[in-house]
Design a protein around this motif. Structure first.
Motif, mmCIF file in Angstrom:
data_model
loop_
_atom_site.group_PDB
_atom_site.id
_atom_site.type_symbol
_atom_site.label_atom_id
_atom_site.label_comp_id
_atom_site.label_asym_id
_atom_site.label_seq_id
_atom_site.Cartn_x
_atom_site.Cartn_y
_atom_site.Cartn_z
ATOM 1 N N PHE A 9 0.866 -1.293 -0.013
ATOM 2 C CA PHE A 9 0.101 0.051 0.164
ATOM 3 C C PHE A 9 0.817 1.212 0.250
ATOM 4 C CE2 PHE A 9 -2.237 3.451 2.056
ATOM 5 C CZ PHE A 9 -3.480 3.283 1.603
ATOM 6 N N GLN A 10 1.829 1.114 0.717
ATOM 7 C CA GLN A 10 2.967 2.331 0.850
ATOM 8 C C GLN A 10 3.410 2.692 -0.533
ATOM 9 O OE1 GLN A 10 2.922 4.152 3.555
ATOM 10 N NE2 GLN A 10 4.485 5.720 2.931
ATOM 11 N N ASP A 11 3.984 1.371 -1.226
ATOM 12 C CA ASP A 11 4.718 1.650 -2.508
ATOM 13 C C ASP A 11 3.656 2.380 -3.362
ATOM 14 O OD1 ASP A 11 6.903 0.750 -1.719
ATOM 15 O OD2 ASP A 11 6.531 -1.436 -2.526
ATOM 16 N N ILE A 12 2.510 1.890 -3.426
ATOM 17 C CA ILE A 12 1.296 2.328 -4.436
ATOM 18 C C ILE A 12 1.181 4.008 -4.262
ATOM 19 C CG2 ILE A 12 -1.118 2.101 -5.210
ATOM 20 C CD1 ILE A 12 -0.605 -0.726 -4.540
ATOM 21 N N ALA A 13 0.853 4.089 -2.984
ATOM 22 C CA ALA A 13 0.561 5.622 -2.537
ATOM 23 C C ALA A 13 1.759 6.523 -2.800
ATOM 24 C CB ALA A 13 0.433 5.612 -1.006
ATOM 25 N N THR A 14 2.923 6.053 -2.281
ATOM 26 C CA THR A 14 4.042 6.855 -2.736
ATOM 27 C C THR A 14 4.409 7.460 -4.086
ATOM 28 O OG1 THR A 14 4.948 6.392 -0.517
ATOM 29 C CG2 THR A 14 6.440 7.234 -1.870
ATOM 30 N N TYR A 15 4.594 6.033 -4.926
ATOM 31 C CA TYR A 15 4.884 6.473 -6.275
ATOM 32 C C TYR A 15 3.813 6.862 -6.987
ATOM 33 C CZ TYR A 15 8.787 3.642 -4.827
ATOM 34 O OH TYR A 15 10.137 3.495 -4.001
ATOM 35 N N THR A 16 2.648 6.607 -6.807
ATOM 36 C CA THR A 16 1.540 7.258 -7.469
ATOM 37 C C THR A 16 1.651 8.804 -7.419
ATOM 38 O OG1 THR A 16 -0.072 5.581 -7.419
ATOM 39 C CG2 THR A 16 -0.972 7.509 -7.840
ATOM 40 N N LEU A 17 1.884 9.320 -5.907
ATOM 41 C CA LEU A 17 2.141 10.605 -5.714
ATOM 42 C C LEU A 17 3.199 11.041 -6.455
ATOM 43 C CD1 LEU A 17 1.860 13.379 -4.021
ATOM 44 C CD2 LEU A 17 3.356 12.172 -2.186
ATOM 45 N N ILE A 18 4.448 10.461 -6.374
ATOM 46 C CA ILE A 18 5.588 10.849 -7.323
ATOM 47 C C ILE A 18 5.183 11.028 -8.811
ATOM 48 C CG2 ILE A 18 7.827 10.335 -7.968
ATOM 49 C CD1 ILE A 18 8.369 9.031 -5.401
ATOM 50 N N ALA A 19 4.506 10.090 -9.411
ATOM 51 C CA ALA A 19 4.085 10.271 -10.684
ATOM 52 C C ALA A 19 3.164 11.416 -11.027
ATOM 53 C CB ALA A 19 3.538 8.865 -11.142
ATOM 54 N N ALA A 20 2.380 11.803 -10.205
ATOM 55 C CA ALA A 20 1.326 12.785 -10.218
ATOM 56 C C ALA A 20 2.269 14.153 -10.265
ATOM 57 C CB ALA A 20 0.366 12.813 -9.418
ATOM 58 N N ALA A 21 3.094 14.419 -9.327
ATOM 59 C CA ALA A 21 3.952 15.358 -9.021
ATOM 60 C C ALA A 21 4.882 15.579 -10.170
ATOM 61 C CB ALA A 21 4.707 15.143 -7.862
#
Length: 462
Positions: A159-171
């Motif tokens: 869950f942490q991987d998904i949330a963190t890397y989704t945020l990075i991609a959006a940023a």
């Protein structure tokens, strides 16, 4: 026994997710207003550089003692049980209070995304309204995070991987859009001058807050007892430094992109300047909503990391005889600390009913406790080296710079403790701030529980 499945990449996502999770959306706008875009980047760069000695100390102690509990373990082995109990209480308060705060914040962001979602007014606390819809959103998210962690460390880190890397991609998309469609002229003035601090007061003010926005790496030690590969402990220091460096780049590029698409003179017009910048840049509410969705994703990332860290701190306290042993009870199949998860979940949900008015002084108080943990780790490393604690072999990771580097970390940690207290007093008009009352209350409750536990343990051991 806890599962051993955590990789270096997951340690990285745990640290970065905690550091940048929500600060980029809520805090960077104020930093740009106070210091100017380039001034804010300069302040964050200096702040990151000051955090490096502290991070290196964490890396060396983490390599020597890669066990669940982080600072609790270090304090117990270096300073004894009482220091370990104090560290455990501090960590639990830091993680729990911020879990509650992010639970309240997710309702606020959700209402910004879907106006009216906050629902009817229930009551007010210290002048701040508590709405049924916001509480409901927080409860749903708290339930989701609790379930993910209940299923075990594999679920929590995934869950942490998904949330963190989704945020990075959006940023990354937002940064690219800002650099392509923005204008360098909008960055003027690069550095906002003030009438104090030789004109650099804005930069100095932002600099005073930046260490707390890099402090999320302290969640990493809580996961070290679940490393999949024991040899990875020699790379802990490098992972922590990578988290700080990457987060600096993240903050800097977001500031640059926002500054290019929205003139600094207009930042103060909006409650969330980062979202407003991209809404104005593309003349579309969808762009602003995209930022809000990314912000909610980032908030869930930091919330999950703090929830994970809180449960591991409670587990470590129970396991090490510092609190009730039931806290170290594990699920029969998932091997997750179910008693600790239940405790953190109940407190997180109960705290949603307090509202931001009550929570803000408590959150501010945790900055003092966090700086105290930095001081414990840096002084602990000095003592560990002097007494050759854990010196049966060469440490897996040796912090470079020798004693001078450790002293620099200790000095900066002590400075942060004093600075946090001064800032709280200044915000209260140089009167007794509410944060100090909260801190004394926490210490009194912790002392009472410690006496009770000692009395409970003494008959059993006699």
């Amino acid at each position: 026994m806890l599962q051993h499945t955590v990789t270096l990449r997951q340690l990285f996502s745990l640290g970065v997710g905690t550091i940048v999770g929500v600060a980029w959306l809520i805090v960077l706008g104020d930093a740009m207003i106070n210091a100017g875009p380039i001034g804010a980047i300069l302040a964050f760069a200096i702040g990151a550089a000051c955090m490096i000695p502290i991070a290196l100390c964490y890396g060396e102690l983490g390599g020597i003692m890669p066990q669940t509990g982080g600072e609790i373990v270090y304090a117990q082995k270096i300073f004894g049980d009482n220091a370990a109990y104090a560290a455990g209480v501090s960590l639990v308060v830091i993680y729990l209070i911020n879990c509650v705060f992010f639970g309240v914040s997710v309702g606020w962001l959700a209402n910004e995304l879907v106006p009216g979602l906050k629902g009817p007014l229930l009551y007010t606390v210290l002048g701040n309204e508590v709405h049924a819809g916001s509480v409901g959103v927080g409860m749903v998210c708290a339930g989701l995070i609790a379930y993910v962690n209940y299923r075990g460390v594999k679920w929590a880190t995934a869950f942490q991987d998904i949330a963190t890397y989704t945020l990075i991609a959006a940023a990354c998309l937002l940064v690219i859009a800002g650099l392509l469609f923005g204008s360098v002229e909008n960055l003027q003035p690069f550095i906002k001058k003030t009438d104090w601090g030789w004109g650099w007061g804005g930069v100095l003010g932002v600099l005073a807050t930046t260490p707390y926005f890099f402090g999320g790496f302290s969640t990493i030690p809580q996961a070290l007892g679940e490393l999949a590969n024991k040899s990875d402990k020699k790379k802990i220091g490098h992972v922590i430094n990578a988290c700080i460096f990457f987060s600096l780049l993240f903050y800097s590029f977001v500031i640059l992109a926002v500054g290019m698409v929205l003139p600094s003179g207009r930042l103060e017009e909006f409650e969330l300047p980062i979202a407003a910048a991209f809404e104005n840049a593309f003349s579309s509410p969808l762009a602003g909503n995209f930022v809000l969705v990314a912000g909610i994703g980032g908030l869930l990332a930091v919330w999950n990391a703090l929830f994970f860290a809180a449960t591991r701190a409670l587990y470590a306290m129970g396991q090490r005889g510092l609190f009730h042993p039931d806290l170290s009870r594990l699920h029969s199949t998932a091997q997750s600390p179910v008693a600790a998860i239940a405790a953190v979940s109940l407190i997180s949900i109960a705290g949603l009913f307090l509202g931001q008015g009550f929570l803000l002084p408590v959150v501010n108080m945790t900055s003092t406790l966090l700086a105290g943990m930095y001081l414990l780790v840096t002084l602990g490393l000095l003592k560990a080296r002097a007494q050759r604690i854990g010196a049966d072999a060469l440490p897996p990771f040796v912090a470079p710079g020798g004693r001078l580097m450790i002293l620099a970390g200790a000095f900066f940690s002590a400075y942060l403790v004093v600075l946090s207290l001064v800032q709280q007093s200044a915000a209260a008009g140089w009167r007794w701030p509410p944060e100090w009352s909260v801190l004394l209350g926490v210490l009194a409750v912790a002392f009472a529980f410690r006496i009770r536990e000692l009395r409970r343990i003494k008959p059993a051991s006699s």
